[in-house]
Design an enzyme around this catalytic site. Structure first.
Site, PDB file in Angstrom:
ATOM      1  N   SER A  17       0.869  -1.051   0.054  1.00 33.90           N
ATOM      2  CA  SER A  17      -0.001  -0.068  -0.048  1.00 33.90           C
ATOM      3  C   SER A  17       0.731   1.284  -0.093  1.00 33.90           C
ATOM      4  O   SER A  17       2.067   1.277  -0.366  1.00 33.90           O
ATOM      5  CB  SER A  17      -0.957   0.037   1.388  1.00 33.90           C
ATOM      6  OG  SER A  17       0.039  -0.184   2.368  1.00 33.90           O
ATOM      7  N   GLY A  18       0.333   2.495   0.086  1.00 32.65           N
ATOM      8  CA  GLY A  18       1.100   3.685   0.320  1.00 32.65           C
ATOM      9  C   GLY A  18       2.068   3.611   1.239  1.00 32.65           C
ATOM     10  O   GLY A  18       3.320   4.092   1.140  1.00 32.65           O
TER      11      GLY A  18
ATOM     12  N   HIS B 151      14.742  13.224  24.645  1.00 37.48           N
ATOM     13  CA  HIS B 151      15.527  12.523  25.705  1.00 37.48           C
ATOM     14  C   HIS B 151      14.876  11.615  26.514  1.00 37.48           C
ATOM     15  O   HIS B 151      13.721  12.064  26.691  1.00 37.48           O
ATOM     16  CB  HIS B 151      16.573  13.116  26.485  1.00 37.48           C
ATOM     17  CG  HIS B 151      16.004  14.123  27.392  1.00 37.48           C
ATOM     18  ND1 HIS B 151      15.719  14.046  28.434  1.00 37.48           N
ATOM     19  CD2 HIS B 151      15.609  15.619  27.043  1.00 37.48           C
ATOM     20  CE1 HIS B 151      15.132  15.047  29.053  1.00 37.48           C
ATOM     21  NE2 HIS B 151      15.255  15.968  28.144  1.00 37.48           N
TER      22      HIS B 151
ATOM     23  N   ILE C 217      -0.738  13.370  13.226  1.00 41.64           N
ATOM     24  CA  ILE C 217       0.286  14.368  12.632  1.00 41.64           C
ATOM     25  C   ILE C 217       0.346  15.630  13.238  1.00 41.64           C
ATOM     26  O   ILE C 217      -0.909  16.199  13.651  1.00 41.64           O
ATOM     27  CB  ILE C 217      -0.072  14.465  11.043  1.00 41.64           C
ATOM     28  CG1 ILE C 217       0.029  13.326   9.985  1.00 41.64           C
ATOM     29  CG2 ILE C 217       0.515  15.854  10.318  1.00 41.64           C
ATOM     30  CD1 ILE C 217      -0.715  13.438   8.768  1.00 41.64           C
TER      31      ILE C 217
END
Length: 198
Positions: free
Chosen positions: A7-8, A123, A153
């Site tokens: 897939s993508g 960290h 996102i």
């Protein structure tokens, strides 16, 4: 090496493998209508046991299901050559780190995670197995992310936060307090809109 998932997302993983010097034998995908991707053949079941493989599927639960059903694969970890990963980072099998990612000192990343394009992990963070950190998401220092959680996102998580297992952090969400297991969180500051029992 074989890539499980045509897939993508599988296209991006293939290019990381190529740029890292791996030979790709073929894709594996259960969709019998898929025959080729990026010039590679698509098989509809694994050709044998004990093959080197990366699960190139973005859905965290599907990756976990494949692992649970396919114990005899050898899982490869991929780091894009244009990622910046501290030498003091521990990354477990099957995880893929994409271009532009920064992972700083003393981070622990579990099995079959996706650290997606241009994300930043500071960290002392800990990511459990099957976590997906989406493009441009940023985690401050000492953030803990539980198994199967998807950080959307452009989400931002301030330092010292603990996020539970199988949470969904919406795109652009800003997390300033701990999040319990199974939560869906959106907004700035992040607010829980749903909790799914695990």
């Amino acid at each position: 090496m074989y890539l499980y998932g045509a897939s993508g997302h599988g296209k991006v993983v293939a290019e990381i493998a190529e740029e890292s010097g791996y030979h790709i034998d073929a894709y594996i995908d259960e969709n019998v209508s898929k025959k080729k991707m990026l010039g590679y053949s698509v098989f509809h079941e694994p050709p044998q046991e004990n093959i080197d493989i990366v699960i190139a599927i973005g859905n965290n639960r599907i990756r976990k299901n494949i692992v649970e059903q396919s114990a005899l694969f050898n899982y490869v970890t991929l780091l894009h050559p244009k990622s910046s990963v501290s030498k003091r980072v521990q990354i477990d099998e099957g995880t893929v780190v994409m271009a532009g990612v920064t992972i700083n000192a003393a981070v622990t990343v579990g099995k079959h995670c996706i650290i997606n394009t241009n994300s930043s992990i500071d960290h002392d963070c800990v990511l459990e197995d099957f976590v997906h950190i989406s493009p441009n998401a940023a985690l401050g220092g000492s953030v803990y992310v539980g198994e199967g959680t998807h950080v959307g996102i452009g989400a931002n998580i301030i330092q010292g936060i603990k996020i539970g297992k199988w949470c969904t952090i919406g795109a652009g969400t800003v997390i300033i307090s701990d999040i319990p297991d199974g939560s869906t969180v959106v907004g700035n500051p992040g607010r829980i809109i749903k909790i799914t029992e695990l």
